[in-house]
Design a protein around this motif. Structure first.
Motif, PDB file in Angstrom:
ATOM      1  N   LEU A 153     -29.580  36.688  19.077  1.00 34.96           N
ATOM      2  CA  LEU A 153     -30.386  36.860  17.875  1.00 34.96           C
ATOM      3  C   LEU A 153     -30.320  35.651  16.946  1.00 34.96           C
ATOM      4  O   LEU A 153     -30.876  35.689  15.848  1.00 34.96           O
ATOM      5  N   LYS A 154     -29.655  34.603  17.379  1.00 37.77           N
ATOM      6  CA  LYS A 154     -29.555  33.395  16.563  1.00 37.77           C
ATOM      7  C   LYS A 154     -30.500  32.330  17.100  1.00 37.77           C
ATOM      8  O   LYS A 154     -31.006  32.419  18.219  1.00 37.77           O
ATOM      9  N   GLU A 155     -30.705  31.294  16.322  1.00 34.80           N
ATOM     10  CA  GLU A 155     -31.605  30.213  16.730  1.00 34.80           C
ATOM     11  C   GLU A 155     -30.847  29.170  17.545  1.00 34.80           C
ATOM     12  O   GLU A 155     -30.731  28.009  17.167  1.00 34.80           O
ATOM     13  N   ASP A 156     -30.304  29.598  18.693  1.00 32.30           N
ATOM     14  CA  ASP A 156     -29.575  28.637  19.517  1.00 32.30           C
ATOM     15  C   ASP A 156     -30.024  28.666  20.980  1.00 32.30           C
ATOM     16  O   ASP A 156     -29.310  28.248  21.863  1.00 32.30           O
ATOM     17  N   LEU A 157     -31.239  29.198  21.220  1.00 30.45           N
ATOM     18  CA  LEU A 157     -31.903  29.127  22.528  1.00 30.45           C
ATOM     19  C   LEU A 157     -31.158  29.877  23.625  1.00 30.45           C
ATOM     20  O   LEU A 157     -31.344  29.593  24.805  1.00 30.45           O
ATOM     21  N   TYR A 158     -30.332  30.831  23.275  1.00 30.71           N
ATOM     22  CA  TYR A 158     -29.495  31.533  24.248  1.00 30.71           C
ATOM     23  C   TYR A 158     -30.339  32.187  25.347  1.00 30.71           C
ATOM     24  O   TYR A 158     -30.187  31.882  26.530  1.00 30.71           O
ATOM     25  N   ALA A 159     -31.245  33.071  24.948  1.00 31.23           N
ATOM     26  CA  ALA A 159     -32.090  33.745  25.932  1.00 31.23           C
ATOM     27  C   ALA A 159     -33.112  32.788  26.541  1.00 31.23           C
ATOM     28  O   ALA A 159     -33.443  32.890  27.728  1.00 31.23           O
ATOM     29  N   THR A 160     -33.589  31.847  25.736  1.00 29.11           N
ATOM     30  CA  THR A 160     -34.593  30.895  26.225  1.00 29.11           C
ATOM     31  C   THR A 160     -34.055  30.083  27.396  1.00 29.11           C
ATOM     32  O   THR A 160     -34.747  29.876  28.402  1.00 29.11           O
ATOM     33  N   LEU A 161     -32.812  29.633  27.283  1.00 28.03           N
ATOM     34  CA  LEU A 161     -32.217  28.835  28.357  1.00 28.03           C
ATOM     35  C   LEU A 161     -32.047  29.668  29.620  1.00 28.03           C
ATOM     36  O   LEU A 161     -32.212  29.156  30.738  1.00 28.03           O
ATOM     37  N   SER A 162     -31.732  30.940  29.454  1.00 30.34           N
ATOM     38  CA  SER A 162     -31.622  31.816  30.611  1.00 30.34           C
ATOM     39  C   SER A 162     -32.972  31.974  31.308  1.00 30.34           C
ATOM     40  O   SER A 162     -33.067  31.884  32.535  1.00 30.34           O
ATOM     41  N   LEU A 163     -34.024  32.188  30.526  1.00 23.97           N
ATOM     42  CA  LEU A 163     -35.365  32.322  31.095  1.00 23.97           C
ATOM     43  C   LEU A 163     -35.805  31.051  31.801  1.00 23.97           C
ATOM     44  O   LEU A 163     -36.363  31.089  32.908  1.00 23.97           O
TER      45      LEU A 163
END
Length: 206
Positions: A153-163
């Motif tokens: 839920l933070k602006e650190d690309l956590y889920a984006t990098l997984s995708l």
């Protein structure tokens, strides 16, 4: 996909161990005892895979039918908790180790999640989503149980990098073998995550 399927169990066990260790470090940071650290490690190490299996209708879920995951998570949690207790409080070393372990777990669980989804006959697009769920859910559960805002839920690309990592893996499968595709995708997620962490202001703390 025979090669990566052959490596699936070792990679999944490694991912479980890494995320269990991250949970133990987090448990020490929030002043849990060893029992609490163990419970948190089990929830973290198996949370993503459990959601994956439930979404795919694969029941009983993986750790019910294979006791090796519990056999890995519990001792790793206790060893990691003991190791964390030896670190100097206030140095930020525990947080640094936690975040780097989490990055490794994110990469490993993303790839194994995509692989399970593909083996279940899911479309490539949905396989990427399942990979993301598998990669991110454990860390989210860990943070929520510690009353912290999840990285998701933070602006650190956590889920984006997984995708992105899951998509890279599927694209590379069309041009190379499973092992190389997995290695490149793992590297993409891990390196990108570490770079994001190093660009963030250092958090005060444990």
């Amino acid at each position: 996909m025979e090669t990566l399927s052959f490596l699936f169990v070792p990679l999944s066990l490694l991912a479980t161990a890494v995320m269990a260790a991250s949970a133990a470090f987090q448990a020490h940071r929030v002043q849990m005892d060893p029992f609490g650290a163990t419970v948190l490690a089990i929830a973290t190490g198996m949370g993503g895979g459990t959601l994956r299996d439930l979404f795919l209708g694969l029941t009983p879920v993986f750790w019910i039918t294979d006791s090796r995951y519990l056999a890995v998570a519990v001792p790793i949690a206790l060893i990691s908790f003991a190791f964390a207790s030896r670190m100097t409080t206030g140095s930020g070393r525990r947080l640094s180790v936690l975040m780097h372990l989490d990055a490794i777990g994110l990469a490993l669980f993303t790839l194994t999640g995509v692989q399970v989804a593909l083996d279940a006959g899911i479309s490539p697009l949905l396989a990427i989503v399942i990979g993301c769920v598998t990669g991110t859910a454990g860390g989210m559960i860990r943070d929520l149980l510690c009353n912290m805002t999840p990285s998701l839920l933070k602006e650190d690309l956590y889920a984006t990098l997984s995708l992105v990592g899951g998509a890279v893996y599927l694209l590379l499968l069309a041009y190379t073998d499973d092992t190389l595709a997995a290695a490149v995708s793992f590297s993409v997620i891990l390196v990108a995550r570490v770079l994001v962490l190093r660009r963030k202001p250092k958090a005060a703390g444990h």
